[in-house]
Motif scaffolding. Structure first.
Motif, PDB file in Angstrom:
ATOM      1  N   ASP A  22       0.829  -1.205   0.000  1.00 45.89           N
ATOM      2  CA  ASP A  22       0.000   0.000   0.000  1.00 45.89           C
ATOM      3  C   ASP A  22       0.868   1.262   0.000  1.00 45.89           C
ATOM      4  O   ASP A  22       0.571   2.231  -0.705  1.00 45.89           O
ATOM      5  CB  ASP A  22      -0.923   0.013   1.223  1.00 45.89           C
ATOM      6  N   CYS A  25       2.432   1.788  -3.454  1.00 50.45           N
ATOM      7  CA  CYS A  25       1.419   2.317  -4.370  1.00 50.45           C
ATOM      8  C   CYS A  25       1.147   3.792  -4.090  1.00 50.45           C
ATOM      9  O   CYS A  25       1.028   4.601  -5.023  1.00 50.45           O
ATOM     10  CB  CYS A  25       0.123   1.524  -4.237  1.00 50.45           C
ATOM     11  N   ASP A  29       1.430   6.870  -6.574  1.00 46.95           N
ATOM     12  CA  ASP A  29       0.211   7.648  -6.772  1.00 46.95           C
ATOM     13  C   ASP A  29       0.501   9.137  -6.586  1.00 46.95           C
ATOM     14  O   ASP A  29       0.033   9.991  -7.357  1.00 46.95           O
ATOM     15  CB  ASP A  29      -0.853   7.180  -5.772  1.00 46.95           C
ATOM     16  N   GLU A 107      -8.217   6.187 -11.335  1.00 50.87           N
ATOM     17  CA  GLU A 107      -9.248   5.643 -10.451  1.00 50.87           C
ATOM     18  C   GLU A 107      -9.338   4.131 -10.584  1.00 50.87           C
ATOM     19  O   GLU A 107      -9.555   3.419  -9.595  1.00 50.87           O
ATOM     20  CB  GLU A 107     -10.598   6.294 -10.748  1.00 50.87           C
ATOM     21  N   ARG A 110      -6.505   2.645  -8.597  1.00 55.09           N
ATOM     22  CA  ARG A 110      -6.779   2.722  -7.167  1.00 55.09           C
ATOM     23  C   ARG A 110      -7.782   1.661  -6.736  1.00 55.09           C
ATOM     24  O   ARG A 110      -7.594   0.988  -5.715  1.00 55.09           O
ATOM     25  CB  ARG A 110      -7.289   4.122  -6.812  1.00 55.09           C
ATOM     26  N   THR A 114      -6.884  -1.760  -4.272  1.00 54.30           N
ATOM     27  CA  THR A 114      -7.655  -1.959  -3.047  1.00 54.30           C
ATOM     28  C   THR A 114      -8.350  -3.310  -3.070  1.00 54.30           C
ATOM     29  O   THR A 114      -8.357  -4.050  -2.070  1.00 54.30           O
ATOM     30  CB  THR A 114      -8.695  -0.845  -2.867  1.00 54.30           C
TER      31      THR A 114
END
Length: 273
Positions: A22, A25, A29, A107, A110, A114
């Motif tokens: 995470d 990423c 991001d 998006e 993302r 997740t």
């Protein structure tokens, strides 16, 4: 000195790996989210790949990994469909997704990552997940996604002229680099050495991460950052400060790769020197 070993697949260790994924990423991001849409078309060091291609590739692979973790039959069908294309299907998927407008692609990435972390948390302990190579444990899948995110993030950082700080997350990437030694020989049509190598790497916090027998004749040493740049083929061997003892260790550093697929061409000597 820390004798490095693979993390187990216990829940605490898996959570630590997922947290690292995470964080990796999130770091990437933060690089791409503020970019004007036109900058997503900037070329990266990977020939023919823009920043959009890099994010598209990570998006698609995270989604495919989620299929592996949630629907083995669907994943098997995906593999069957990809087999006639060898590894060209990876580039095709990146090309297709890269055509998506950047806000929508961001998006999608993302949501996909997740969904992947949620799916991996739900995998029963001890389960082996199917992949395009040998099946992997959940922990190995997370480590592989961390490695790819870091490597493709390096391409984005290089395209933007950004120098990223080394973190302790490099340990998992270095571990993959060590574990894939024999695979690197295989994809180059060579026979791997029978003896283990000793690898001693300086972590970003001053710690030492080590693999292999302490008395091994073949040895590699240097910073964890340089080793990870080498095994992900983001820097040429000549542009790194890694040192070797023994001809076999020296040869390995010319072919090492931590990623699946055919032998990569890597970066040219002098590039990013």
């Amino acid at each position: 000195m820390n004798e490095d070993r693979p993390r187990t697949t216990g829940s605490a260790d898996l959570e630590a790996l997922l947290a690292d994924f995470d964080a990796e990423c999130a770091e990437l991001d933060a690089l791409v989210a503020p970019l004007p849409e036109a900058r997503w078309a900037d070329p990266t060091p990977a020939p023919g790949w823009t920043i959009a291609h890099q994010i598209a590739h990570l998006t698609w692979t995270d989604e495919v990994a989620t299929v592996s973790a949630t629907d083995a039959a669907a994943f098997a069908e995906l593999v069957r469909a990809a087999e006639p294309k060898a590894f060209t299907f990876v580039d095709e998927a990146a090309e297709e997704a890269a055509a998506t407008p950047p806000p929508a692609l961001l998006e999608r990435w993302r949501r996909g990552r997740t969904a992947l972390t949620d799916a991996l948390r739900a995998v029963p302990a001890g389960t082996k997940l199917p992949w395009f190579g040998p099946p992997m444990s959940t922990a190995s899948m997370v480590s592989a996604r961390l490695m790819e995110t870091w490597a493709h993030g390096q391409d984005v950082a290089d395209a933007l002229g950004v120098r990223r700080a080394a973190t302790a997350r490099l340990r998992s990437i270095a571990h993959i680099g060590v574990r894939t030694r024999d695979f690197a020989y295989l994809v180059h049509g060579r026979t791997a050495p029978s003896a283990e190598f000793r690898i001693d790497l300086a972590g970003p916090g001053g710690e030492t991460w080590s693999w292999g027998p302490a008395d091994a004749a073949q040895r590699v040493s240097g910073t964890a950052l340089d080793f990870c740049l080498l095994v992900t083929q983001r820097r040429h061997r000549d542009n790194l400060t890694l040192t070797t003892v023994g001809a076999e260790a020296a040869e390995w550093l010319t072919i090492a790769q931590a990623f699946a697929g055919p032998a990569g061409s890597g970066r040219a000597a002098g590039q990013f020197a």
